[in-house]
Design a protein around this motif. Structure first.
Motif, PDB file in Angstrom:
ATOM      1  N   UNK A 103       0.819  -1.218   0.000  1.00  8.55           N
ATOM      2  CA  UNK A 103       0.000   0.000   0.000  1.00  8.55           C
ATOM      3  C   UNK A 103       0.851   1.266   0.000  1.00  8.55           C
ATOM      4  N   UNK A 104       0.281   2.342  -0.550  1.00  8.31           N
ATOM      5  CA  UNK A 104       0.900   3.663  -0.433  1.00  8.31           C
ATOM      6  C   UNK A 104       0.714   4.157   1.005  1.00  8.31           C
ATOM      7  N   UNK A 105       1.366   5.270   1.337  1.00 11.69           N
ATOM      8  CA  UNK A 105       1.183   5.832   2.675  1.00 11.69           C
ATOM      9  C   UNK A 105      -0.247   6.317   2.865  1.00 11.69           C
ATOM     10  N   UNK A 106      -0.843   6.881   1.815  1.00 11.11           N
ATOM     11  CA  UNK A 106      -2.250   7.290   1.911  1.00 11.11           C
ATOM     12  C   UNK A 106      -3.123   6.099   2.287  1.00 11.11           C
ATOM     13  N   UNK A 107      -2.880   4.973   1.651  1.00  7.25           N
ATOM     14  CA  UNK A 107      -3.690   3.786   1.922  1.00  7.25           C
ATOM     15  C   UNK A 107      -3.430   3.227   3.321  1.00  7.25           C
ATOM     16  N   UNK A 108      -2.174   3.255   3.747  1.00  5.06           N
ATOM     17  CA  UNK A 108      -1.859   2.756   5.090  1.00  5.06           C
ATOM     18  C   UNK A 108      -2.530   3.616   6.153  1.00  5.06           C
ATOM     19  N   UNK A 109      -2.613   4.931   5.899  1.00  2.00           N
ATOM     20  CA  UNK A 109      -3.290   5.807   6.861  1.00  2.00           C
ATOM     21  C   UNK A 109      -4.779   5.484   6.940  1.00  2.00           C
ATOM     22  N   UNK A 110      -5.380   5.128   5.814  1.00  3.35           N
ATOM     23  CA  UNK A 110      -6.788   4.730   5.832  1.00  3.35           C
ATOM     24  C   UNK A 110      -6.989   3.509   6.720  1.00  3.35           C
ATOM     25  N   UNK A 111      -6.087   2.549   6.601  1.00  4.50           N
ATOM     26  CA  UNK A 111      -6.199   1.328   7.411  1.00  4.50           C
ATOM     27  C   UNK A 111      -6.044   1.663   8.894  1.00  4.50           C
ATOM     28  N   UNK A 112      -4.977   2.404   9.243  1.00  4.56           N
ATOM     29  CA  UNK A 112      -4.730   2.714  10.654  1.00  4.56           C
ATOM     30  C   UNK A 112      -5.833   3.598  11.225  1.00  4.56           C
ATOM     31  N   UNK A 113      -6.402   4.456  10.390  1.00  4.08           N
ATOM     32  CA  UNK A 113      -7.450   5.385  10.824  1.00  4.08           C
ATOM     33  C   UNK A 113      -8.577   4.692  11.573  1.00  4.08           C
ATOM     34  N   UNK A 114      -9.008   3.541  11.073  1.00  7.85           N
ATOM     35  CA  UNK A 114     -10.191   2.889  11.641  1.00  7.85           C
ATOM     36  C   UNK A 114      -9.853   1.879  12.729  1.00  7.85           C
ATOM     37  N   UNK A 115      -8.619   1.888  13.223  1.00  4.92           N
ATOM     38  CA  UNK A 115      -8.267   1.013  14.355  1.00  4.92           C
ATOM     39  C   UNK A 115      -9.158   1.296  15.548  1.00  4.92           C
TER      40      UNK A 115
END
Length: 474
Positions: free
Chosen positions: A221-233
């Motif tokens: 994943x790009x950093x944008x995509x990784x932030x989306x994943x971590x966002x919903x933790x």
């Protein structure tokens, strides 16, 4: 799990960061940890008021960043704060600016070219870096754990403690590793991945844990995509989510405003490369998904854990395993006005929102624009970019034109319709396909029914008028 200070055993990334930040420990199990960076927005004015009452100053004001985002209007921004008609909204932004001036805190206001949602801006400016402990007055601070940092939201009293001492009493969380193996199939995005994980772990499955996301699908994943994943933790009850730093992380950070300069870059890299979890390190819980099994996801109910593949049907209360679960399903069905067994693709929507700290980054807008190009929305739709920088980049690339041609409102950066603090709401009773992280009752307005989707799925819903499998729109 044994004490994280043991140096002769493999440690996971969280333990390495934790051990470096513990100042002291109490007998009750809490530790005083050092905070590298802290963010505030318009909300925690109580903390500044409390400092005044106690005649305190901020211990390290330049380690704080204040950003107007929750109350920043997404329309008529050029007219400035004074033009905001809603007195309460205008006062909130003015109060934040006054507090930062009084206490010497760097402030990014509405007219600052760096303005945006704090979790987007923190990354763009490289204020958050691998190995840091970062806090903010917002639960979705988990987003920036994507940089290999321990990042989490705190309350007003905790913000006051951080402002006064640059530290926080905190109970050491447990650890959960969520591994997604394999390559993501076409049409599957980071939002689908995290909704699939939330659906599997559940609303409280991450309680008291820090989640490390791992596996080849995450690494790709790009950093944008990784932030989306971590966002919903936080939607699983976790204190934070994180991804180990790698070459993708380093390339993103290099050259940004607060990243280490050339004279310190190699030293920073040497430290950052030691952070990833050691081979053989233990976690308190493990969850594994196969990327090939993930479909475009959508929530049917009013909790993030109510996530299903778009190919599924609305669940029936008879499918519940417990009486409590049956009650939850019945309540969700009543609020969402859905029929058990109804195909998710049959659910018509009244409105579409693309924005929020979950899905308003540049990659998100590109993903939606690919679906919208040459098509026209059949329901009201709007997009609020995550930051002024995202908006400028999108306009330079012509992406704004694609949204406008499709009938979307192209607005300024703000938290906007995710939470509605700035007055952006759906109409009462409307059904909204939204890229935001939460779908609670009345979250986007009174009796508004929210379906969480990816930006591409939101775009697909906009052009068809109903929840749609984006893979059918080539």
């Amino acid at each position: 799990m044994s004490d994280g200070t043991a140096a002769n055993r493999p440690r996971n990334m969280f333990e390495k960061i934790w051990d470096r930040h513990v100042i002291s420990k109490r007998d009750d199990g809490e530790s005083l940890i050092y905070i590298d960076r802290n963010f505030v927005h318009e909300g925690p004015f109580y903390a500044f008021d409390a400092l005044r009452l106690e005649n305190r100053r901020i211990h390290r004001p330049l380690k704080q960043f204040a950003i107007a985002d929750h109350y920043a209007p997404s329309l008529n921004r050029a007219a400035g704060v004074a033009a905001i008609r809603d007195v309460d909204i205008r006062r909130m932004i003015e109060q934040l600016e006054k507090n930062t001036l009084d206490f010497g805190v760097p402030f990014i206001g509405m007219d600052d070219p760096r303005q945006g949602i704090m979790h987007v801006v923190a990354a763009e400016l490289a204020v958050v870096q691998p190995g840091m402990v970062t806090t903010a007055a917002d639960s979705h601070t988990t987003s920036i754990g994507a940089f290999g940092a321990l990042a989490f939201g705190v309350g007003a009293s905790e913000i006051k403690h951080i402002l006064a001492t640059q530290s926080l009493w905190f109970r050491k969380p447990k650890t959960l590793r969520a591994t997604v193996n394999g390559d993501l199939p076409p049409g599957i995005t980071a939002k689908d991945v995290i909704l699939a994980i939330v659906g599997k772990v559940g609303l409280s499955g991450g309680n008291g844990h820090v989640i490390e996301y791992a596996g080849s699908a995450i690494r790709g994943m790009t950093m944008d995509e990784r932030m989306t994943v971590c966002n919903m933790s936080i939607e699983m009850g976790a204190r934070s989510g994180m991804v180990a730093p790698d070459e993708t992380t380093f390339a993103y950070l290099k050259g940004r405003q607060f990243a280490p300069g050339p004279e310190h870059w190699e030293r920073a890299l040497a430290f950052w490369r030691k952070l990833p979890t050691d081979e053989g390190a233990a976690f308190d819980k493990e969850v594994t998904l196969a990327a090939k099994d993930i479909a475009p996801m959508v929530t049917w109910g009013n909790l993030p854990e109510h996530a299903l593949p778009i190919t599924a049907r609305v669940p029936h209360p008879d499918d519940a395993k417990t009486a409590q679960q049956r009650g939850h399903i019945e309540r969700a069905l009543a609020y969402m006005q859905l029929t058990p067994g109804q195909a998710l693709t049959e659910i018509a929507v009244d409105r579409v929102f693309i924005g929020s700290c979950t899905n308003a980054r540049y990659d998100d807008l590109v993903s939606a624009a690919k679906i919208l190009k040459g098509r026209r929305a059949v329901v009201p739709a709007m997009v609020s970019p995550g930051s002024s920088d995202v908006k400028r980049r999108a306009e330079a690339a012509g992406i704004d034109r694609i949204f406008k041609d499709a009938g979307f409102e192209w607005r300024d950066s703000a938290c906007s319709m995710c939470v509605g603090s700035n007055g952006d709401f759906a109409q009462p009773g409307e059904r909204c396909a939204s890229t935001s992280p939460r779908n609670y009752e009345n979250r986007q307005g009174r009796w508004v029914r929210t379906h969480l989707v990816s930006p591409a799925m939101a775009a697909a819903a906009a052009v068809t008028g109903h929840l749609t499998d984006v893979r059918t729109l080539d």
